[in-house]
Design an enzyme around this catalytic site. Sequence first.
Site, short mmCIF file in Angstrom:
data_model
loop_
_atom_site.label_atom_id
_atom_site.label_comp_id
_atom_site.label_asym_id
_atom_site.label_seq_id
_atom_site.Cartn_x
_atom_site.Cartn_y
_atom_site.Cartn_z
N ARG A 19 0.75 -0.97 0.00
CA ARG A 19 -0.10 -0.05 0.00
C ARG A 19 0.79 1.30 0.13
O ARG A 19 0.54 2.23 -0.82
CB ARG A 19 -1.08 -0.13 1.01
CG ARG A 19 -2.19 1.12 1.15
CD ARG A 19 -3.27 0.76 2.12
NE ARG A 19 -2.58 1.03 3.54
CZ ARG A 19 -3.42 0.49 4.51
NH1 ARG A 19 -4.59 0.30 4.31
NH2 ARG A 19 -2.78 0.65 5.75
N LYS A 55 -2.76 6.33 1.34
CA LYS A 55 -2.51 6.92 2.74
C LYS A 55 -1.36 8.35 2.60
O LYS A 55 -0.20 7.90 2.85
CB LYS A 55 -1.88 5.66 3.54
CG LYS A 55 -2.37 5.81 5.14
CD LYS A 55 -2.31 4.68 5.66
CE LYS A 55 -2.34 4.75 7.17
NZ LYS A 55 -3.69 5.54 7.86
N GLU A 57 -16.28 6.05 4.44
CA GLU A 57 -15.52 5.46 5.71
C GLU A 57 -15.40 6.60 6.71
O GLU A 57 -16.01 7.60 6.64
CB GLU A 57 -14.04 4.98 5.24
CG GLU A 57 -13.35 6.04 4.66
CD GLU A 57 -11.83 5.71 4.30
OE1 GLU A 57 -11.21 4.81 5.07
OE2 GLU A 57 -11.20 6.26 3.43
C1 LIG Z 1 -8.59 6.73 6.40
C2 LIG Z 1 -8.31 5.56 6.94
N1 LIG Z 1 -9.36 4.39 6.58
C3 LIG Z 1 -9.02 3.18 6.88
C4 LIG Z 1 -7.91 2.66 7.76
C5 LIG Z 1 -7.67 1.39 8.30
O1 LIG Z 1 -6.90 0.39 7.57
P1 LIG Z 1 -5.85 -0.31 8.23
O2 LIG Z 1 -6.79 -1.72 8.60
O3 LIG Z 1 -5.06 -0.99 6.98
O4 LIG Z 1 -5.09 0.25 9.24
C6 LIG Z 1 -6.97 3.83 8.08
C7 LIG Z 1 -5.99 3.44 9.01
O5 LIG Z 1 -5.35 3.61 9.78
C8 LIG Z 1 -7.33 5.02 7.62
O6 LIG Z 1 -6.49 6.08 8.04
#
Ligand SMILES: Cc1ncc(COP(=O)(O)O)c(C=O)c1O
Length: 341
Positions: free
Chosen positions: A82, A184, A220
């Site tokens: 990622r 990210k 989200e």
């Molecule tokens: C905006 C956002 N969505 C979802 C997640 C969850 O992703 P992950 O399960 O890979 O930590 C994160 C992470 O920390 C995030 O910053």
Amino acid sequence: MEKKNIDWGSIGFGYIPTDYRYVANFKDGKWDEGQLTTDPNVTLNECACVFQYAQTVFEGMKAYTTEDGHIVTFRPDLNAERLANSARRLEMPVFPEDRFVEAVVQTIKANEAYVPPYGSGATLYVRPYMFGSNPVIGVKPADEYQFRILTTPVGPYFKGGAKPITIRVTDFDRAAPHGTGHIKAGLNYAMSLHAIMDAHRQGYDENMYLDSATRTKVEETGGANFIFVTKDNTVVTPKSNSILPSITRRSLIYVAEHYLGLKVEEREVYLDEVKDFAECGLCGTAAVISPVGKIVDHDKEICFPSGMEEMGPTTKKLYETLTGIQMGRIEAPEGWIKVIE
Ligand SMILES: Cc1ncc(COP(=O)(O)O)c(C=O)c1O
């Protein structure tokens, strides 16, 4: 190894510096060897691309102490992948994925004294990140970059631990524009700060962002994906190419299907149907699975039957199975656990 004298049970989600961090530099088209350093400060030129055009990407993952005393990390290959995707989207060089995993292992090992003990409720948060470091004044990518990994012990992301939280439907967009929501990148998080502070000022723990094109579909929150459970026990999670592809969510989908025998639907979820779900939770590395008790949509309230005191029963099963795998109580699928030592 002697652990640091930290009251593990009372730490929150904040920055506690540890002894070592990893640094590698990209110059003249290649990455140097990289090394650990004790210096937590970064000194950069005033015109570094990261300051002017926010050319920076990051990852978030955790190291855990298992029941039998090993230190492990969870699916680091997916964070490597990622970060590479985030870097490509911002015209940054990719830090090789195998080197990413090695550097993560090296950094966790060096900070072993800060990996919270099994059962303490705390973990070591690991933050790999990368930024454009040389001066740039025209709008263009940097030529030089730094990749770093810092670690910090953390407790629960939401105050109150496992108590259900209240979120609101917001009119803001989470991510910076131009379809960058699936990576990210620091700029997406900077764009979400106002919405987060505004939600907190109004008494909510987080925001539910909707799709910016139609404002009818659930996307989200600021730092986690959504998981819903229907009244007939199907796990539903929003499908969208503008949300962050959560590693926790991808893992929970597998756990729901293969460990708990549940039906899973990854599909578009309309705000209108949220009132019909039995349970709701936020999932992510930091959030783990945080139950949502209530969603406020402007003048309407959605209260989930699981209430404001406890996690819903299916959310709880998902939580126990996932954390059981991470802490070594339940056998993990092939390749999910990287043993540090
Ligand atoms: C905006 C956002 N969505 C979802 C997640 C969850 O992703 P992950 O399960 O890979 O930590 C994160 C992470 O920390 C995030 O910053």
